[in-house]
Design a protein around this motif. Structure first.
Motif, PDB file in Angstrom:
ATOM      1  N   LEU A 309     -16.967  21.542   6.903  1.00 34.13           N
ATOM      2  CA  LEU A 309     -15.882  22.145   6.119  1.00 34.13           C
ATOM      3  C   LEU A 309     -15.775  23.637   6.394  1.00 34.13           C
ATOM      4  CD1 LEU A 309     -16.495  20.265   2.773  1.00 34.13           C
ATOM      5  CD2 LEU A 309     -14.262  20.422   3.889  1.00 34.13           C
ATOM      6  N   GLN A 310     -16.911  24.308   6.420  1.00 31.90           N
ATOM      7  CA  GLN A 310     -16.914  25.755   6.647  1.00 31.90           C
ATOM      8  C   GLN A 310     -16.461  26.099   8.064  1.00 31.90           C
ATOM      9  OE1 GLN A 310     -20.973  26.555   5.537  1.00 31.90           O
ATOM     10  NE2 GLN A 310     -20.445  27.008   3.412  1.00 31.90           N
ATOM     11  N   ALA A 311     -16.648  25.161   8.986  1.00 31.05           N
ATOM     12  CA  ALA A 311     -16.224  25.391  10.367  1.00 31.05           C
ATOM     13  C   ALA A 311     -14.785  24.978  10.613  1.00 31.05           C
ATOM     14  CB  ALA A 311     -17.144  24.632  11.324  1.00 31.05           C
ATOM     15  N   GLY A 312     -14.137  24.394   9.607  1.00 29.07           N
ATOM     16  CA  GLY A 312     -12.748  23.983   9.757  1.00 29.07           C
ATOM     17  C   GLY A 312     -12.564  22.733  10.590  1.00 29.07           C
ATOM     18  N   LEU A 313     -13.595  21.893  10.686  1.00 27.93           N
ATOM     19  CA  LEU A 313     -13.490  20.656  11.448  1.00 27.93           C
ATOM     20  C   LEU A 313     -12.758  19.592  10.639  1.00 27.93           C
ATOM     21  CD1 LEU A 313     -17.114  20.459  12.917  1.00 27.93           C
ATOM     22  CD2 LEU A 313     -15.041  21.250  14.072  1.00 27.93           C
ATOM     23  N   PRO A 314     -12.164  18.595  11.288  1.00 26.40           N
ATOM     24  CA  PRO A 314     -11.503  17.513  10.555  1.00 26.40           C
ATOM     25  C   PRO A 314     -12.529  16.534  10.009  1.00 26.40           C
ATOM     26  CG  PRO A 314     -11.369  17.097  12.916  1.00 26.40           C
ATOM     27  CD  PRO A 314     -11.989  18.470  12.750  1.00 26.40           C
ATOM     28  N   PRO A 315     -12.205  15.798   8.946  1.00 24.52           N
ATOM     29  CA  PRO A 315     -13.162  14.841   8.369  1.00 24.52           C
ATOM     30  C   PRO A 315     -13.547  13.723   9.322  1.00 24.52           C
ATOM     31  CG  PRO A 315     -11.001  14.643   7.324  1.00 24.52           C
ATOM     32  CD  PRO A 315     -10.965  15.880   8.158  1.00 24.52           C
ATOM     33  N   THR A 316     -12.712  13.442  10.327  1.00 25.86           N
ATOM     34  CA  THR A 316     -13.042  12.383  11.282  1.00 25.86           C
ATOM     35  C   THR A 316     -14.341  12.685  12.024  1.00 25.86           C
ATOM     36  OG1 THR A 316     -11.565  13.477  12.864  1.00 25.86           O
ATOM     37  CG2 THR A 316     -10.677  11.605  11.639  1.00 25.86           C
ATOM     38  N   ILE A 318     -17.117  13.763  10.827  1.00 25.59           N
ATOM     39  CA  ILE A 318     -18.222  13.213  10.051  1.00 25.59           C
ATOM     40  C   ILE A 318     -18.082  11.705   9.912  1.00 25.59           C
ATOM     41  CG2 ILE A 318     -19.364  13.225   7.806  1.00 25.59           C
ATOM     42  CD1 ILE A 318     -19.886  15.710   9.379  1.00 25.59           C
ATOM     43  N   GLU A 319     -16.852  11.217   9.715  1.00 28.99           N
ATOM     44  CA  GLU A 319     -16.633   9.784   9.524  1.00 28.99           C
ATOM     45  C   GLU A 319     -17.137   8.976  10.709  1.00 28.99           C
ATOM     46  OE1 GLU A 319     -12.478   9.649   8.883  1.00 28.99           O
ATOM     47  OE2 GLU A 319     -12.590  10.204   6.764  1.00 28.99           O
ATOM     48  N   GLU A 320     -16.868   9.468  11.914  1.00 27.92           N
ATOM     49  CA  GLU A 320     -17.317   8.754  13.104  1.00 27.92           C
ATOM     50  C   GLU A 320     -18.831   8.700  13.167  1.00 27.92           C
ATOM     51  OE1 GLU A 320     -15.432  10.904  16.202  1.00 27.92           O
ATOM     52  OE2 GLU A 320     -13.421  10.117  15.770  1.00 27.92           O
ATOM     53  N   ALA A 321     -19.483   9.803  12.817  1.00 26.00           N
ATOM     54  CA  ALA A 321     -20.947   9.835  12.830  1.00 26.00           C
ATOM     55  C   ALA A 321     -21.512   8.875  11.786  1.00 26.00           C
ATOM     56  CB  ALA A 321     -21.441  11.250  12.570  1.00 26.00           C
ATOM     57  N   ILE A 322     -20.889   8.819  10.607  1.00 25.41           N
ATOM     58  CA  ILE A 322     -21.358   7.912   9.557  1.00 25.41           C
ATOM     59  C   ILE A 322     -21.194   6.460   9.995  1.00 25.41           C
ATOM     60  CG2 ILE A 322     -20.856   7.055   7.236  1.00 25.41           C
ATOM     61  CD1 ILE A 322     -20.172   9.901   6.461  1.00 25.41           C
ATOM     62  N   THR A 323     -20.051   6.159  10.623  1.00 28.50           N
ATOM     63  CA  THR A 323     -19.809   4.793  11.079  1.00 28.50           C
ATOM     64  C   THR A 323     -20.849   4.362  12.099  1.00 28.50           C
ATOM     65  OG1 THR A 323     -17.437   5.031  10.691  1.00 28.50           O
ATOM     66  CG2 THR A 323     -18.129   3.258  12.172  1.00 28.50           C
ATOM     67  N   ARG A 324     -21.163   5.258  13.051  1.00 27.32           N
ATOM     68  CA  ARG A 324     -22.176   4.928  14.052  1.00 27.32           C
ATOM     69  C   ARG A 324     -23.543   4.722  13.400  1.00 27.32           C
ATOM     70  NH1 ARG A 324     -19.572   9.074  16.972  1.00 27.32           N
ATOM     71  NH2 ARG A 324     -21.242  10.529  16.423  1.00 27.32           N
ATOM     72  N   THR A 325     -23.881   5.625  12.473  1.00 28.76           N
ATOM     73  CA  THR A 325     -25.176   5.524  11.792  1.00 28.76           C
ATOM     74  C   THR A 325     -25.245   4.261  10.952  1.00 28.76           C
ATOM     75  OG1 THR A 325     -25.337   7.931  11.698  1.00 28.76           O
ATOM     76  CG2 THR A 325     -26.751   6.687  10.214  1.00 28.76           C
TER      77      THR A 325
END
Length: 340
Positions: A309-316, A318-325
């Motif tokens: 969030l602080q880096a201005g990245l899109p939520p996708t 994190i979502e992709e990382a969560i899905t893989r995990t």
């Protein structure tokens, strides 16, 4: 200018200033600087920061802000809005504007809001930007009416955002006994195997979301059981997958975060952060992630969400990382159960 979401139409500086609280989710306080990024006259990004004190820390502030804004490309121009006195805000706005311009970004307008007047730092035409400012009443703006009709909320301040997911002492006391029982139940299920925990989590998450969608308030026992199950990472990641980015599910996870026993708050607060982020409520997302880390400073997903969030990245991201995990954890869980 019109916003991408909900099609709020802005025709003047007064309209823009009236729209800022709805973009952020709360009314910015004095000492705030808001950056609004547009793409072809549509707002695609808005962020707020506190003007640092002492002033020599402004360089660090801009060093962080510039790359965050650059990541929102493609954008066509920026508007800066500062809140406070001219002595405090005007030099800071110019320094931030110069830093963004040096980075190749176009700053179309810089505005300062002092009490109930708007001052332009980029327009010298007294017919549209008088030296004594332009008076405005945010409650009388068409933008405020449009936002209200669209269901958007501008909370009074950041503290009001926090109150939607933080509990009082009495609420914490009422859930403690139910949590003790849920913990014992979890131990019994975990003794069967990780697949049994995951299955229980699937049932609990789906049932809880269904009840909330139907207007049914969860009992303390149901909240306790869900919050205990969320301590299992695959269950938490499943909850992220099943949650939709809309107001109903934001309200649901805010309630679970508010009612959960304090030691178990990190997981639902992080799911709340992700849900708010996906729904475009960056202020709530940041504060929920910070709340998770206040309870559990080592909670990894909350750290990842807050940094993104602080880096201005899109939520996708994190979502992709969560899905893989989540997929890996599920496979490992199945393998472990087979080995048993």
């Amino acid at each position: 200018m019109s916003f991408t979401v909900n099609k709020l139409t802005v025709r003047s500086s007064a309209d823009l200033v009236a729209a800022v609280p709805y973009l952020l989710g709360f009314h910015p306080s004095d000492g705030s600087i808001v950056v609004i990024a547009s793409r072809d006259r549509r707002v695609v990004f808005a962020a707020r920061g506190d003007l640092p004190t002492p002033a020599h820390l402004l360089g660090e502030f801009t060093a962080h802000l510039v790359p965050v804004v650059q990541r929102q490309q493609p954008i066509t121009d920026l508007i800066l809005v500062g809140y406070g006195t001219p002595e405090h805000l005007d030099p800071a706005l110019r320094i931030v504007g110069d830093a963004l311009t040096t980075a190749g970004l176009k700053v179309r307008e810089m505005l300062r809001v002092t009490e109930a007047r708007i001052f332009s730092l980029t327009c010298n035409d007294p017919t549209c930007c008088p030296a004594d400012g332009t008076p405005f009443d945010p409650t009388a703006s068409l933008v405020a009416v449009q936002a209200t009709v669209a269901g958007l909320v501008a909370r009074p301040d950041r503290a009001a955002v926090a109150r939607c997911f933080t509990a009082g002492d009495s609420a914490c006391d009422s859930i403690r006994g139910a949590t003790d029982s849920a913990t014992a139940r979890m131990e019994a299920v975990a003794a069967i195997g990780s697949a049994a925990v995951f299955e229980a989590g699937v049932l609990a998450v789906r049932d809880a979301l269904r009840q909330h969608d139907n207007g049914v308030r969860l009992s303390d026992e149901e909240v306790a059981w869900l919050s205990v199950l969320l301590t299992d990472r695959p269950v938490r990641d499943l909850a992220v997958d099943l949650t939709q980015p809309h107001d109903q599910h934001i309200t649901f996870w805010a309630e679970i975060t508010r009612r959960a026993d304090t030691p178990l708050v990190a997981a639902p607060a992080t799911v709340l952060a992700l849900t708010a982020w996906r729904s475009g409520d960056g202020a709530l997302a940041v504060m929920a992630a910070e709340h998770a880390l206040q309870v559990d400073p080592g909670y990894q997903l909350a750290h990842l969400v807050l940094h993104a969030l602080q880096a201005g990245l899109p939520p996708t991201a994190i979502e992709e990382a969560i899905t893989r995990t989540h997929r890996t954890s599920t496979r490992n869980s199945d393998t472990a159960d087979e080995q048993e």
